[in-house]
Design a protein around this motif. Structure first.
Motif, PDB file in Angstrom:
ATOM      1  N   ARG A 106       0.873  -1.168   0.000  1.00 25.91           N
ATOM      2  CA  ARG A 106       0.000   0.000   0.000  1.00 25.91           C
ATOM      3  C   ARG A 106       0.914   1.223   0.000  1.00 25.91           C
ATOM      4  O   ARG A 106       1.796   1.347   0.855  1.00 25.91           O
ATOM      5  CB  ARG A 106      -0.933  -0.041   1.210  1.00 25.91           C
ATOM      6  N   VAL A 107       0.737   2.117  -0.947  1.00 28.45           N
ATOM      7  CA  VAL A 107       1.683   3.227  -1.144  1.00 28.45           C
ATOM      8  C   VAL A 107       1.132   4.531  -0.576  1.00 28.45           C
ATOM      9  O   VAL A 107       1.785   5.200   0.218  1.00 28.45           O
ATOM     10  CB  VAL A 107       2.021   3.379  -2.651  1.00 28.45           C
ATOM     11  N   LEU A 108      -0.081   4.899  -0.987  1.00 26.31           N
ATOM     12  CA  LEU A 108      -0.673   6.171  -0.541  1.00 26.31           C
ATOM     13  C   LEU A 108      -2.119   5.943  -0.116  1.00 26.31           C
ATOM     14  O   LEU A 108      -2.807   5.099  -0.683  1.00 26.31           O
ATOM     15  CB  LEU A 108      -0.648   7.193  -1.684  1.00 26.31           C
ATOM     16  N   ALA A 109      -2.552   6.692   0.875  1.00 25.61           N
ATOM     17  CA  ALA A 109      -3.945   6.659   1.303  1.00 25.61           C
ATOM     18  C   ALA A 109      -4.498   8.060   1.052  1.00 25.61           C
ATOM     19  O   ALA A 109      -4.296   8.974   1.849  1.00 25.61           O
ATOM     20  CB  ALA A 109      -4.039   6.275   2.781  1.00 25.61           C
ATOM     21  N   VAL A 110      -5.137   8.219  -0.099  1.00 25.80           N
ATOM     22  CA  VAL A 110      -5.609   9.536  -0.527  1.00 25.80           C
ATOM     23  C   VAL A 110      -6.949   9.811   0.162  1.00 25.80           C
ATOM     24  O   VAL A 110      -7.932   9.114  -0.087  1.00 25.80           O
ATOM     25  CB  VAL A 110      -5.748   9.579  -2.062  1.00 25.80           C
ATOM     26  N   THR A 111      -6.963  10.794   1.031  1.00 26.35           N
ATOM     27  CA  THR A 111      -8.118  11.036   1.890  1.00 26.35           C
ATOM     28  C   THR A 111      -8.737  12.398   1.600  1.00 26.35           C
ATOM     29  O   THR A 111      -8.013  13.370   1.393  1.00 26.35           O
ATOM     30  CB  THR A 111      -7.673  10.956   3.365  1.00 26.35           C
ATOM     31  N   ALA A 112     -10.057  12.441   1.564  1.00 22.30           N
ATOM     32  CA  ALA A 112     -10.735  13.716   1.305  1.00 22.30           C
ATOM     33  C   ALA A 112     -11.964  13.817   2.184  1.00 22.30           C
ATOM     34  O   ALA A 112     -12.487  12.809   2.652  1.00 22.30           O
ATOM     35  CB  ALA A 112     -11.131  13.801  -0.161  1.00 22.30           C
ATOM     36  N   TRP A 113     -12.415  15.041   2.425  1.00 17.72           N
ATOM     37  CA  TRP A 113     -13.616  15.229   3.221  1.00 17.72           C
ATOM     38  C   TRP A 113     -14.546  16.239   2.560  1.00 17.72           C
ATOM     39  O   TRP A 113     -14.116  17.061   1.740  1.00 17.72           O
ATOM     40  CB  TRP A 113     -13.306  15.607   4.664  1.00 17.72           C
ATOM     41  N   GLY A 114     -15.817  16.137   2.911  1.00 16.51           N
ATOM     42  CA  GLY A 114     -16.807  17.040   2.321  1.00 16.51           C
ATOM     43  C   GLY A 114     -18.134  16.938   3.048  1.00 16.51           C
ATOM     44  O   GLY A 114     -18.265  16.176   3.997  1.00 16.51           O
ATOM     45  N   LYS A 115     -19.100  17.706   2.544  1.00 15.46           N
ATOM     46  CA  LYS A 115     -20.414  17.751   3.207  1.00 15.46           C
ATOM     47  C   LYS A 115     -21.183  16.448   3.018  1.00 15.46           C
ATOM     48  O   LYS A 115     -21.992  16.067   3.845  1.00 15.46           O
ATOM     49  CB  LYS A 115     -21.240  18.900   2.612  1.00 15.46           C
ATOM     50  N   THR A 116     -20.944  15.793   1.868  1.00  6.44           N
ATOM     51  CA  THR A 116     -21.609  14.519   1.596  1.00  6.44           C
ATOM     52  C   THR A 116     -20.545  13.502   1.196  1.00  6.44           C
ATOM     53  O   THR A 116     -19.420  13.871   0.885  1.00  6.44           O
ATOM     54  CB  THR A 116     -22.592  14.645   0.409  1.00  6.44           C
TER      55      THR A 116
END
Ligand code: AMP
Ligand code: GLY
Length: 424
Positions: free
Chosen positions: A380-390
């Motif tokens: 596992r190389v990268l854990a691309v994480t994002a956040w938002g309203k939904t």
């Protein structure tokens, strides 16, 4: 405070990112860390399971608190070792870590305290194990007793597959001592959800729920991995269901352990199958999940350090913990070939572009610096994480970032979180 984080994956990067935000923390170290963590903490070239060197480092550098990411040092007794030296450390003791390190221990505890789980039996010989498999029929699940990095569980759809798993675990000793015993259990149908909780051995405060994606490929196809992505919250976990899990599973687990003379302090991870007859335990882990941690910590509004201190002081009841009311998503970018064989050293590009994107953070799982380049250094190389309203908002941001990142052979699932959408 001087804080040391033990480990070097995406989970530990998320821990470093969160702990770094605490106004109480002045110096942050990580052993061994990775190229992403190195931007937040001083990385120390000590392996996560080298207990003696870690103790020596913490003593020599007057570390005020050590936070342990992975299971191996916990199972090896890092907490007992640090405590014997009078060093503050966050995580369960060796005795408590058996909950993850021995499936037989976990099954016995659940049986004794009537915690709902799949019906099972323990075996030490292949002849008896195979006879039981033939009696029960398929589908059936075969699990090596000890730690096997998520690879010691075989969900067999035929009797022959289950017998082959017994051969590999018990006879060929594919997992070494972890396979001296095995558990054969009933196949459970339903939806999986992960619930983690902070506990000081008496008070239990559940975190926001997450759902992992264990299979390597889209539509849950292919072999099991350490986890290819996660999202939080999980619509399946209604407040009523959560209450039921707290009453029927979390509470009797912590109380049962205490009756066995084990005070569990740290993070308790429960992998659950929500079946037609209610929630049942698939597995316990004794630490944050990876990649669940990457979607849970960004939702934690409270400072993590006082929570840890409250747990260590057995004062969690006095602690209030608040969460952001948002959605988070994590897409794991893995090396081509993972969870099988893969090659390290592929150059990673595009991260600068992602840094300019709002509401996205790339946690490094397996990376290292090679001269001027950032290169792959793990499955596992990268854990691309994002956040938002939904969830959709968070997913759009995460996949936009994934598209901007490149390395040879990069593999990721394109359907993270879709299951949450289907179930909501
Ligand atoms: P574990 O490491 O025990 O959580 O097992 C890994 C994965 O295997 C789980 O996430 C489930 O998808 C699956 N699994 C484990 N035990 C069972 C079971 N009794 N019935 C169905 N699936 C299971
Ligand atoms: N994501 C599953 C684990 O951390 O074991």
């Amino acid at each position: 405070m001087r804080v040391l984080i033990v480990g070097g994956g995406g989970r530990e990067h998320a821990l470093a990112w969160k702990i770094k935000q605490s106004p109480r923390v002045r110096e942050l170290y990580c052993a061994p860390g990775n190229a992403g963590i190195a931007r937040l903490a001083q990385c120390i070239p000590i392996a996560a399971d080298d207990l003696e060197q870690l103790v020596a480092f913490a003593r020599d550098h007057q570390i005020d608190l050590t936070v342990v990411g992975p299971e191996a040092p916990l199972a090896a007794g890092i907490v007992d070792r640090f405590q014997a030296e009078g060093l503050a450390i966050f995580g369960p003791t060796k005795a408590a870590a058996q909950l993850e390190a021995s499936k037989v221990f976990a099954k016995q505890l659940m049986a004794k305290y009537q915690i709902p789980t799949a019906e099972s039996r323990t075996f030490t010989t292949a002849t008896e194990a195979c006879a039981y498999i033939r009696e029960k029929g398929a589908p059936i699940v075969v699990k090596a007793d000890g730690l096997a990095a998520g690879k010691g569980v075989v969900v067999a759809t035929t009797v022959a597959q289950a017998e082959a798993a017994v051969q590999r675990i018990l006879v060929d000793q594919e997992f070494g001592a972890s396979g001296h015993r095995l558990v054969i259990e009933e196949y459970l149908r339903g939806e999986e959800v992960t619930l983690l909780a902070f506990t000081d051995g008496t008070t239990i405060i559940p975190m926001v729920a997450a759902q992992d994606h264990k299979a390597a490929y889209d539509h849950d196809a292919g072999p099991n991995t350490g986890g290819m992505g996660a999202y939080s919250p999980v619509p399946l976990l209604t407040p009523e269901l959560q209450q039921q899990i707290e009453a029927e599973i979390l509470r009797p687990t912590i109380d049962g352990l205490r009756q066995e003379g084990i005070v569990y302090q740290g993070v308790l991870y429960v992998g659950l199958m929500i079946t037609a007859s209610g929630p049942k335990v698939l597995e316990y882990n004794v630490r944050f999940g990876d990649p669940e941690c990457q979607v849970i910590l960004p939702r934690l509004q409270s400072d993590l350090i006082p929570i840890i201190q409250a747990i260590n002081g057995q004062k969690l009841a006095k602690q209030s913990i608040t969460w952001h009311d948002n959605h988070t998503v994590c897409v794991v970018m893995a090396s081509g070939g993972y969870p099988g064989a893969y090659t390290n050293g592929k150059i990673i590009t595009g991260l600068e572009q992602v840094e300019a994107m709002a509401d996205v953070y790339v946690f490094h799982a397996g990376t290292t610096a090679q001269g001027e380049d950032l290169v792959t250094a793990g499955g596992r190389v990268l854990a691309v994480t994002a956040w938002g309203k939904t969830r959709q908002d968070a997913l759009d941001k995460a996949y936009k970032a994934v598209q901007a990142i490149h390395f040879d052979g990069a593999h990721y699932r394109t359907d993270i979180g879709r299951r949450g959408t289907r179930l909501s």
